[in-house]
Motif scaffolding. Structure first.
Motif, PDB file in Angstrom:
ATOM      1  N   PRO A  41       0.841  -1.194   0.000  1.00 14.69           N
ATOM      2  CA  PRO A  41       0.000   0.000   0.000  1.00 14.69           C
ATOM      3  C   PRO A  41       0.881   1.250   0.000  1.00 14.69           C
ATOM      4  O   PRO A  41       2.021   1.214   0.446  1.00 14.69           O
ATOM      5  CB  PRO A  41      -0.803  -0.112   1.300  1.00 14.69           C
ATOM      6  N   ARG A  42       0.330   2.330  -0.493  1.00 18.55           N
ATOM      7  CA  ARG A  42       1.102   3.565  -0.594  1.00 18.55           C
ATOM      8  C   ARG A  42       0.914   4.472   0.609  1.00 18.55           C
ATOM      9  O   ARG A  42       1.332   5.620   0.578  1.00 18.55           O
ATOM     10  CB  ARG A  42       0.732   4.312  -1.863  1.00 18.55           C
ATOM     11  N   ASP A  43       0.284   3.982   1.649  1.00 24.24           N
ATOM     12  CA  ASP A  43       0.065   4.825   2.826  1.00 24.24           C
ATOM     13  C   ASP A  43       1.388   5.162   3.498  1.00 24.24           C
ATOM     14  O   ASP A  43       2.318   4.378   3.497  1.00 24.24           O
ATOM     15  CB  ASP A  43      -0.902   4.167   3.813  1.00 24.24           C
ATOM     16  N   TRP A  44       1.478   6.364   4.038  1.00 27.66           N
ATOM     17  CA  TRP A  44       2.694   6.851   4.687  1.00 27.66           C
ATOM     18  C   TRP A  44       2.549   6.696   6.190  1.00 27.66           C
ATOM     19  O   TRP A  44       1.915   7.491   6.857  1.00 27.66           O
ATOM     20  CB  TRP A  44       2.955   8.305   4.301  1.00 27.66           C
ATOM     21  N   ARG A  45       3.100   5.603   6.716  1.00 28.00           N
ATOM     22  CA  ARG A  45       3.193   5.363   8.151  1.00 28.00           C
ATOM     23  C   ARG A  45       4.641   4.949   8.401  1.00 28.00           C
ATOM     24  O   ARG A  45       4.946   3.768   8.521  1.00 28.00           O
ATOM     25  CB  ARG A  45       2.212   4.276   8.581  1.00 28.00           C
ATOM     26  N   PRO A  46       5.542   5.933   8.419  1.00 26.35           N
ATOM     27  CA  PRO A  46       6.980   5.640   8.410  1.00 26.35           C
ATOM     28  C   PRO A  46       7.457   4.789   9.583  1.00 26.35           C
ATOM     29  O   PRO A  46       6.968   4.909  10.697  1.00 26.35           O
ATOM     30  CB  PRO A  46       7.622   7.025   8.439  1.00 26.35           C
ATOM     31  N   ILE A  47       8.412   3.945   9.249  1.00 26.93           N
ATOM     32  CA  ILE A  47       9.061   3.067  10.217  1.00 26.93           C
ATOM     33  C   ILE A  47      10.561   3.150   9.955  1.00 26.93           C
ATOM     34  O   ILE A  47      11.005   3.062   8.817  1.00 26.93           O
ATOM     35  CB  ILE A  47       8.572   1.611  10.072  1.00 26.93           C
ATOM     36  N   CYS A  48      11.326   3.305  11.019  1.00 30.73           N
ATOM     37  CA  CYS A  48      12.778   3.338  10.903  1.00 30.73           C
ATOM     38  C   CYS A  48      13.314   1.927  11.106  1.00 30.73           C
ATOM     39  O   CYS A  48      13.039   1.284  12.122  1.00 30.73           O
ATOM     40  CB  CYS A  48      13.363   4.285  11.952  1.00 30.73           C
ATOM     41  N   GLY A  49      14.067   1.450  10.145  1.00 32.65           N
ATOM     42  CA  GLY A  49      14.672   0.125  10.242  1.00 32.65           C
ATOM     43  C   GLY A  49      16.017   0.182  10.947  1.00 32.65           C
ATOM     44  O   GLY A  49      16.612   1.244  11.101  1.00 32.65           O
ATOM     45  N   THR A  50      16.493  -0.973  11.358  1.00 34.30           N
ATOM     46  CA  THR A  50      17.776  -1.029  12.052  1.00 34.30           C
ATOM     47  C   THR A  50      18.937  -0.659  11.134  1.00 34.30           C
ATOM     48  O   THR A  50      20.053  -0.467  11.601  1.00 34.30           O
ATOM     49  CB  THR A  50      18.024  -2.422  12.669  1.00 34.30           C
ATOM     50  N   ASP A  51      18.681  -0.527   9.845  1.00 30.34           N
ATOM     51  CA  ASP A  51      19.699  -0.054   8.908  1.00 30.34           C
ATOM     52  C   ASP A  51      19.687   1.465   8.802  1.00 30.34           C
ATOM     53  O   ASP A  51      20.364   2.032   7.950  1.00 30.34           O
ATOM     54  CB  ASP A  51      19.497  -0.682   7.529  1.00 30.34           C
ATOM     55  N   GLN A  52      18.901   2.123   9.684  1.00 31.85           N
ATOM     56  CA  GLN A  52      18.770   3.581   9.727  1.00 31.85           C
ATOM     57  C   GLN A  52      18.166   4.144   8.442  1.00 31.85           C
ATOM     58  O   GLN A  52      18.390   5.291   8.081  1.00 31.85           O
ATOM     59  CB  GLN A  52      20.111   4.263  10.023  1.00 31.85           C
ATOM     60  N   LYS A  53      17.347   3.342   7.771  1.00 30.90           N
ATOM     61  CA  LYS A  53      16.623   3.773   6.578  1.00 30.90           C
ATOM     62  C   LYS A  53      15.149   3.887   6.936  1.00 30.90           C
ATOM     63  O   LYS A  53      14.608   3.022   7.632  1.00 30.90           O
ATOM     64  CB  LYS A  53      16.821   2.762   5.449  1.00 30.90           C
ATOM     65  N   THR A  54      14.490   4.951   6.459  1.00 37.18           N
ATOM     66  CA  THR A  54      13.068   5.126   6.709  1.00 37.18           C
ATOM     67  C   THR A  54      12.270   4.399   5.637  1.00 37.18           C
ATOM     68  O   THR A  54      12.497   4.608   4.439  1.00 37.18           O
ATOM     69  CB  THR A  54      12.684   6.620   6.706  1.00 37.18           C
ATOM     70  N   TYR A  55      11.358   3.527   6.067  1.00 38.73           N
ATOM     71  CA  TYR A  55      10.469   2.796   5.175  1.00 38.73           C
ATOM     72  C   TYR A  55       9.083   3.403   5.281  1.00 38.73           C
ATOM     73  O   TYR A  55       8.672   3.865   6.342  1.00 38.73           O
ATOM     74  CB  TYR A  55      10.439   1.312   5.547  1.00 38.73           C
ATOM     75  N   SER A  56       8.348   3.404   4.184  1.00 39.38           N
ATOM     76  CA  SER A  56       7.049   4.086   4.166  1.00 39.38           C
ATOM     77  C   SER A  56       5.995   3.401   5.030  1.00 39.38           C
ATOM     78  O   SER A  56       5.087   4.050   5.536  1.00 39.38           O
ATOM     79  CB  SER A  56       6.535   4.228   2.736  1.00 39.38           C
ATOM     80  N   ASN A  57       6.109   2.083   5.246  1.00 37.74           N
ATOM     81  CA  ASN A  57       5.157   1.352   6.088  1.00 37.74           C
ATOM     82  C   ASN A  57       5.711  -0.048   6.386  1.00 37.74           C
ATOM     83  O   ASN A  57       6.793  -0.396   5.916  1.00 37.74           O
ATOM     84  CB  ASN A  57       3.772   1.291   5.429  1.00 37.74           C
ATOM     85  N   GLU A  58       4.957  -0.842   7.149  1.00 35.51           N
ATOM     86  CA  GLU A  58       5.411  -2.186   7.531  1.00 35.51           C
ATOM     87  C   GLU A  58       5.702  -3.064   6.328  1.00 35.51           C
ATOM     88  O   GLU A  58       6.653  -3.828   6.322  1.00 35.51           O
ATOM     89  CB  GLU A  58       4.353  -2.884   8.395  1.00 35.51           C
ATOM     90  N   CYS A  59       4.871  -2.969   5.313  1.00 33.69           N
ATOM     91  CA  CYS A  59       5.024  -3.817   4.132  1.00 33.69           C
ATOM     92  C   CYS A  59       6.376  -3.581   3.460  1.00 33.69           C
ATOM     93  O   CYS A  59       7.101  -4.533   3.162  1.00 33.69           O
ATOM     94  CB  CYS A  59       3.877  -3.546   3.165  1.00 33.69           C
ATOM     95  N   THR A  60       6.732  -2.321   3.229  1.00 32.32           N
ATOM     96  CA  THR A  60       8.011  -2.041   2.568  1.00 32.32           C
ATOM     97  C   THR A  60       9.194  -2.410   3.451  1.00 32.32           C
ATOM     98  O   THR A  60      10.224  -2.859   2.957  1.00 32.32           O
ATOM     99  CB  THR A  60       8.114  -0.569   2.117  1.00 32.32           C
ATOM    100  N   LEU A  61       9.056  -2.243   4.758  1.00 32.36           N
ATOM    101  CA  LEU A  61      10.115  -2.669   5.686  1.00 32.36           C
ATOM    102  C   LEU A  61      10.338  -4.168   5.563  1.00 32.36           C
ATOM    103  O   LEU A  61      11.463  -4.630   5.410  1.00 32.36           O
ATOM    104  CB  LEU A  61       9.752  -2.318   7.127  1.00 32.36           C
ATOM    105  N   TYR A  62       9.270  -4.931   5.589  1.00 30.09           N
ATOM    106  CA  TYR A  62       9.384  -6.386   5.552  1.00 30.09           C
ATOM    107  C   TYR A  62       9.975  -6.872   4.227  1.00 30.09           C
ATOM    108  O   TYR A  62      10.806  -7.763   4.196  1.00 30.09           O
ATOM    109  CB  TYR A  62       8.025  -7.038   5.788  1.00 30.09           C
ATOM    110  N   GLN A  63       9.568  -6.271   3.139  1.00 31.18           N
ATOM    111  CA  GLN A  63      10.071  -6.714   1.837  1.00 31.18           C
ATOM    112  C   GLN A  63      11.543  -6.400   1.641  1.00 31.18           C
ATOM    113  O   GLN A  63      12.265  -7.179   1.045  1.00 31.18           O
ATOM    114  CB  GLN A  63       9.272  -6.053   0.711  1.00 31.18           C
ATOM    115  N   GLU A  64      11.968  -5.264   2.106  1.00 31.33           N
ATOM    116  CA  GLU A  64      13.332  -4.827   1.824  1.00 31.33           C
ATOM    117  C   GLU A  64      14.359  -5.259   2.862  1.00 31.33           C
ATOM    118  O   GLU A  64      15.500  -5.466   2.552  1.00 31.33           O
ATOM    119  CB  GLU A  64      13.383  -3.303   1.695  1.00 31.33           C
ATOM    120  N   PHE A  65      13.974  -5.347   4.121  1.00 29.44           N
ATOM    121  CA  PHE A  65      14.977  -5.541   5.172  1.00 29.44           C
ATOM    122  C   PHE A  65      14.667  -6.699   6.093  1.00 29.44           C
ATOM    123  O   PHE A  65      15.319  -6.887   7.084  1.00 29.44           O
ATOM    124  CB  PHE A  65      15.114  -4.227   5.964  1.00 29.44           C
ATOM    125  N   GLN A  66      13.670  -7.468   5.779  1.00 29.52           N
ATOM    126  CA  GLN A  66      13.241  -8.574   6.629  1.00 29.52           C
ATOM    127  C   GLN A  66      13.110  -8.094   8.065  1.00 29.52           C
ATOM    128  O   GLN A  66      14.083  -7.684   8.656  1.00 29.52           O
ATOM    129  CB  GLN A  66      14.178  -9.748   6.501  1.00 29.52           C
TER     130      GLN A  66
END
Length: 110
Positions: free
Chosen positions: A26-51
């Motif tokens: 989804p394109r919703d903006w609910r930012p999450i900071c990953g342990t790689d110090q990269k901001t992901y737009s939501n849980e889905c993008t975090l999970y796909q890119e950084f497990q």
């Protein structure tokens, strides 16, 4: 619902995402900071890119140097050391003094 604890700092609901499968997030903006110090737009993008490794909710904060003068605005930041810093500048000063030992646990009070 399957949820994963992440570094003791937050949870990601991974039940709707299949590991390794590239789905349209989804394109919703609910930012999450990953342990790689990269901001992901939501849980889905975090999970796909950084497990799923969630550091905290909200955008990542970039601390690169110590500031001699911080503004007096009050926008609390909770550090991993349990201290509440009055704003991003005072948090970053503590981060630099600790040589990166503390992290942002969440925005707001601890």
């Amino acid at each position: 619902i399957k949820k994963w604890p992440l570094l003791g700092l937050g949870w990601v609901n991974c039940s709707r995402y299949i590991k390794g499968l590239k789905i349209a997030c989804p394109r919703d903006w609910r930012p999450i900071c990953g342990t790689d110090q990269k901001t992901y737009s939501n849980e889905c993008t975090l999970y796909q890119e950084f497990q799923p490794r969630k550091l905290h909710e909200g955008e990542c904060i970039q601390c690169t140097r110590y500031s001699e003068a911080c503004p007096r605005d009050y926008k609390p930041h909770c550090g991993s050391d349990g201290n509440v810093y009055s704003n991003g500048c005072t948090f970053c000063n503590a981060f630099v003094r600790s040589q990166g030992a503390i992290r942002l646990k969440n925005y707001g009070l601890c």
